[in-house]
Every structure is written in structure tokens, then in C-alpha cells.
Scaffold this motif. Structure first.
Motif, PDB file in Angstrom:
ATOM      1  N   ALA A  23       0.809  -1.226   0.000  1.00 32.27           N
ATOM      2  CA  ALA A  23       0.000   0.000   0.000  1.00 32.27           C
ATOM      3  C   ALA A  23       0.846   1.282   0.000  1.00 32.27           C
ATOM      4  O   ALA A  23       0.552   2.199  -0.784  1.00 32.27           O
ATOM      5  CB  ALA A  23      -0.971  -0.011   1.169  1.00 32.27           C
ATOM      6  N   PRO A  24       1.889   1.390   0.833  1.00 34.92           N
ATOM      7  CA  PRO A  24       2.699   2.621   0.768  1.00 34.92           C
ATOM      8  C   PRO A  24       3.409   2.797  -0.576  1.00 34.92           C
ATOM      9  O   PRO A  24       3.561   3.921  -1.062  1.00 34.92           O
ATOM     10  CB  PRO A  24       3.722   2.453   1.892  1.00 34.92           C
ATOM     11  CG  PRO A  24       3.155   1.419   2.788  1.00 34.92           C
ATOM     12  CD  PRO A  24       2.309   0.535   1.939  1.00 34.92           C
ATOM     13  N   VAL A  25       3.818   1.707  -1.187  1.00 37.87           N
ATOM     14  CA  VAL A  25       4.463   1.793  -2.505  1.00 37.87           C
ATOM     15  C   VAL A  25       3.469   2.305  -3.538  1.00 37.87           C
ATOM     16  O   VAL A  25       3.789   3.185  -4.346  1.00 37.87           O
ATOM     17  CB  VAL A  25       5.029   0.412  -2.920  1.00 37.87           C
ATOM     18  CG1 VAL A  25       5.584   0.449  -4.326  1.00 37.87           C
ATOM     19  CG2 VAL A  25       6.084  -0.049  -1.933  1.00 37.87           C
ATOM     20  N   VAL A  30       1.308   6.834  -6.922  1.00 40.39           N
ATOM     21  CA  VAL A  30       0.265   7.801  -7.256  1.00 40.39           C
ATOM     22  C   VAL A  30       0.783   9.217  -7.056  1.00 40.39           C
ATOM     23  O   VAL A  30       0.540  10.106  -7.866  1.00 40.39           O
ATOM     24  CB  VAL A  30      -1.008   7.561  -6.409  1.00 40.39           C
ATOM     25  CG1 VAL A  30      -2.004   8.681  -6.587  1.00 40.39           C
ATOM     26  CG2 VAL A  30      -1.642   6.238  -6.789  1.00 40.39           C
ATOM     27  N   GLY A  31       1.550   9.426  -5.982  1.00 40.05           N
ATOM     28  CA  GLY A  31       2.107  10.747  -5.727  1.00 40.05           C
ATOM     29  C   GLY A  31       3.110  11.163  -6.778  1.00 40.05           C
ATOM     30  O   GLY A  31       3.170  12.334  -7.161  1.00 40.05           O
ATOM     31  N   ILE A  32       3.897  10.223  -7.272  1.00 39.55           N
ATOM     32  CA  ILE A  32       4.901  10.536  -8.292  1.00 39.55           C
ATOM     33  C   ILE A  32       4.231  10.823  -9.628  1.00 39.55           C
ATOM     34  O   ILE A  32       4.604  11.744 -10.339  1.00 39.55           O
ATOM     35  CB  ILE A  32       5.905   9.369  -8.436  1.00 39.55           C
ATOM     36  CG1 ILE A  32       6.757   9.290  -7.187  1.00 39.55           C
ATOM     37  CG2 ILE A  32       6.763   9.529  -9.680  1.00 39.55           C
ATOM     38  CD1 ILE A  32       7.629   8.047  -7.108  1.00 39.55           C
ATOM     39  N   ALA A  33       3.240  10.013  -9.964  1.00 39.41           N
ATOM     40  CA  ALA A  33       2.605  10.154 -11.273  1.00 39.41           C
ATOM     41  C   ALA A  33       1.673  11.356 -11.341  1.00 39.41           C
ATOM     42  O   ALA A  33       1.337  11.799 -12.441  1.00 39.41           O
ATOM     43  CB  ALA A  33       1.827   8.880 -11.604  1.00 39.41           C
ATOM     44  N   VAL A  38      -2.914   6.525 -13.767  1.00 35.45           N
ATOM     45  CA  VAL A  38      -1.785   5.585 -13.780  1.00 35.45           C
ATOM     46  C   VAL A  38      -2.017   4.482 -12.761  1.00 35.45           C
ATOM     47  O   VAL A  38      -1.828   3.304 -13.057  1.00 35.45           O
ATOM     48  CB  VAL A  38      -0.457   6.322 -13.490  1.00 35.45           C
ATOM     49  CG1 VAL A  38       0.686   5.336 -13.311  1.00 35.45           C
ATOM     50  CG2 VAL A  38      -0.149   7.297 -14.599  1.00 35.45           C
ATOM     51  N   TYR A  39      -2.472   4.852 -11.586  1.00 37.15           N
ATOM     52  CA  TYR A  39      -2.715   3.850 -10.553  1.00 37.15           C
ATOM     53  C   TYR A  39      -3.889   2.949 -10.928  1.00 37.15           C
ATOM     54  O   TYR A  39      -3.811   1.732 -10.817  1.00 37.15           O
ATOM     55  CB  TYR A  39      -2.979   4.524  -9.209  1.00 37.15           C
ATOM     56  CG  TYR A  39      -3.265   3.527  -8.123  1.00 37.15           C
ATOM     57  CD1 TYR A  39      -2.248   2.762  -7.576  1.00 37.15           C
ATOM     58  CD2 TYR A  39      -4.558   3.321  -7.676  1.00 37.15           C
ATOM     59  CE1 TYR A  39      -2.510   1.828  -6.595  1.00 37.15           C
ATOM     60  CE2 TYR A  39      -4.830   2.400  -6.687  1.00 37.15           C
ATOM     61  CZ  TYR A  39      -3.803   1.653  -6.153  1.00 37.15           C
ATOM     62  OH  TYR A  39      -4.068   0.723  -5.197  1.00 37.15           O
ATOM     63  N   LEU A  40      -4.978   3.540 -11.370  1.00 36.79           N
ATOM     64  CA  LEU A  40      -6.192   2.772 -11.653  1.00 36.79           C
ATOM     65  C   LEU A  40      -6.031   1.819 -12.828  1.00 36.79           C
ATOM     66  O   LEU A  40      -6.583   0.720 -12.818  1.00 36.79           O
ATOM     67  CB  LEU A  40      -7.371   3.708 -11.907  1.00 36.79           C
ATOM     68  CG  LEU A  40      -7.880   4.481 -10.698  1.00 36.79           C
ATOM     69  CD1 LEU A  40      -8.964   5.457 -11.114  1.00 36.79           C
ATOM     70  CD2 LEU A  40      -8.402   3.532  -9.637  1.00 36.79           C
ATOM     71  N   PHE A  41      -5.282   2.209 -13.839  1.00 36.47           N
ATOM     72  CA  PHE A  41      -5.208   1.398 -15.050  1.00 36.47           C
ATOM     73  C   PHE A  41      -3.894   0.645 -15.224  1.00 36.47           C
ATOM     74  O   PHE A  41      -3.803  -0.228 -16.091  1.00 36.47           O
ATOM     75  CB  PHE A  41      -5.474   2.265 -16.288  1.00 36.47           C
ATOM     76  CG  PHE A  41      -6.886   2.778 -16.327  1.00 36.47           C
ATOM     77  CD1 PHE A  41      -7.933   1.911 -16.589  1.00 36.47           C
ATOM     78  CD2 PHE A  41      -7.162   4.097 -16.075  1.00 36.47           C
ATOM     79  CE1 PHE A  41      -9.243   2.375 -16.612  1.00 36.47           C
ATOM     80  CE2 PHE A  41      -8.463   4.567 -16.099  1.00 36.47           C
ATOM     81  CZ  PHE A  41      -9.509   3.703 -16.370  1.00 36.47           C
ATOM     82  N   ILE A  42      -2.875   0.954 -14.432  1.00 33.84           N
ATOM     83  CA  ILE A  42      -1.593   0.248 -14.567  1.00 33.84           C
ATOM     84  C   ILE A  42      -1.218  -0.467 -13.274  1.00 33.84           C
ATOM     85  O   ILE A  42      -1.088  -1.688 -13.243  1.00 33.84           O
ATOM     86  CB  ILE A  42      -0.466   1.221 -14.998  1.00 33.84           C
ATOM     87  CG1 ILE A  42      -0.797   1.808 -16.373  1.00 33.84           C
ATOM     88  CG2 ILE A  42       0.873   0.503 -15.020  1.00 33.84           C
ATOM     89  CD1 ILE A  42       0.131   2.885 -16.833  1.00 33.84           C
ATOM     90  N   VAL A  43      -1.046   0.259 -12.200  1.00 35.16           N
ATOM     91  CA  VAL A  43      -0.580  -0.329 -10.940  1.00 35.16           C
ATOM     92  C   VAL A  43      -1.633  -1.238 -10.328  1.00 35.16           C
ATOM     93  O   VAL A  43      -1.339  -2.373  -9.943  1.00 35.16           O
ATOM     94  CB  VAL A  43      -0.169   0.779  -9.941  1.00 35.16           C
ATOM     95  CG1 VAL A  43       0.252   0.179  -8.614  1.00 35.16           C
ATOM     96  CG2 VAL A  43       0.932   1.629 -10.531  1.00 35.16           C
ATOM     97  N   GLY A  44      -2.866  -0.789 -10.228  1.00 35.93           N
ATOM     98  CA  GLY A  44      -3.937  -1.570  -9.616  1.00 35.93           C
ATOM     99  C   GLY A  44      -4.172  -2.916 -10.275  1.00 35.93           C
ATOM    100  O   GLY A  44      -4.176  -3.947  -9.601  1.00 35.93           O
ATOM    101  N   PRO A  45      -4.361  -2.958 -11.588  1.00 36.14           N
ATOM    102  CA  PRO A  45      -4.578  -4.261 -12.231  1.00 36.14           C
ATOM    103  C   PRO A  45      -3.394  -5.220 -12.118  1.00 36.14           C
ATOM    104  O   PRO A  45      -3.585  -6.418 -11.918  1.00 36.14           O
ATOM    105  CB  PRO A  45      -4.840  -3.899 -13.695  1.00 36.14           C
ATOM    106  CG  PRO A  45      -5.361  -2.519 -13.646  1.00 36.14           C
ATOM    107  CD  PRO A  45      -4.644  -1.863 -12.503  1.00 36.14           C
ATOM    108  N   ILE A  46      -2.171  -4.702 -12.214  1.00 36.34           N
ATOM    109  CA  ILE A  46      -1.005  -5.575 -12.066  1.00 36.34           C
ATOM    110  C   ILE A  46      -0.971  -6.169 -10.673  1.00 36.34           C
ATOM    111  O   ILE A  46      -0.765  -7.372 -10.494  1.00 36.34           O
ATOM    112  CB  ILE A  46       0.295  -4.793 -12.372  1.00 36.34           C
ATOM    113  CG1 ILE A  46       0.373  -4.460 -13.855  1.00 36.34           C
ATOM    114  CG2 ILE A  46       1.521  -5.592 -11.936  1.00 36.34           C
ATOM    115  CD1 ILE A  46       1.488  -3.518 -14.210  1.00 36.34           C
TER     116      ILE A  46
END
Length: 73
Positions: A23-25, A30-33, A38-46
Motif C-alpha cells: 500500500a505505501p508503494v 500515485v504521488g509521483i505520477a 496511472v494507478y487505476l489502469f496500470i498499478v492496480g490491475p497488475i
């Protein structure tokens, strides 16, 4: 007295631990992007696709290793 946890409960605990550690990563990404897209469509699904296999592998291989270390102490 040893507490015996069932395999499903151990799997749930591993998945919970992995989610808490990641979760912190994810928050940092999200803070960097600067974009939730980016989070919803790249990080979250992976993460969603890999979450169960990571929990299963930890339950299968790390639980016996950790249990042996606790028994020695």
C-alpha cells in the motif's frame, strides 16, 4: 501451546500482509505520477493479478521456513 491455523486462514494472513506492505508503494506511485489514472489502469490491475499468487507462494514456501525458526527459539 502451539496455535494451528488452517491453510485458508494462513493464505488470508499472507495476502493481508502483502497488501499492507504494498500500500505505501502504491501510494507513492500515485504521488509521483500525479495522476490516479496511472494507478487505476496500470498499478492496480497488475497488483490485483499478482496478489493471489504472491499470497499462495508465501503460504506454501515461507510459512514452513518461518515455523521452523519459531520452533528453534
Amino acid at each position: 501451546m502451539r496455535v494451528r491455523l488452517g491453510p485458508r486462514l494462513r493464505l488470508f494472513l499472507w495476502m493481508l500482509a502483502i497488501a499492507v506492505l504494498i500500500a505505501p508503494v502504491a501510494y507513492g506511485l500515485v504521488g509521483i505520477a500525479y495522476s490516479r489514472v496511472v494507478y487505476l489502469f496500470i498499478v492496480g490491475p497488475i497488483f490485483a493479478v499478482l496478489w493471489f499468487p504472491m499470497g499462495w507462494a508465501a503460504n506454501r514456501w515461507l510459512t514452513p521456513v518461518i515455523a521452523v525458526r519459531f520452533r528453534r527459539t
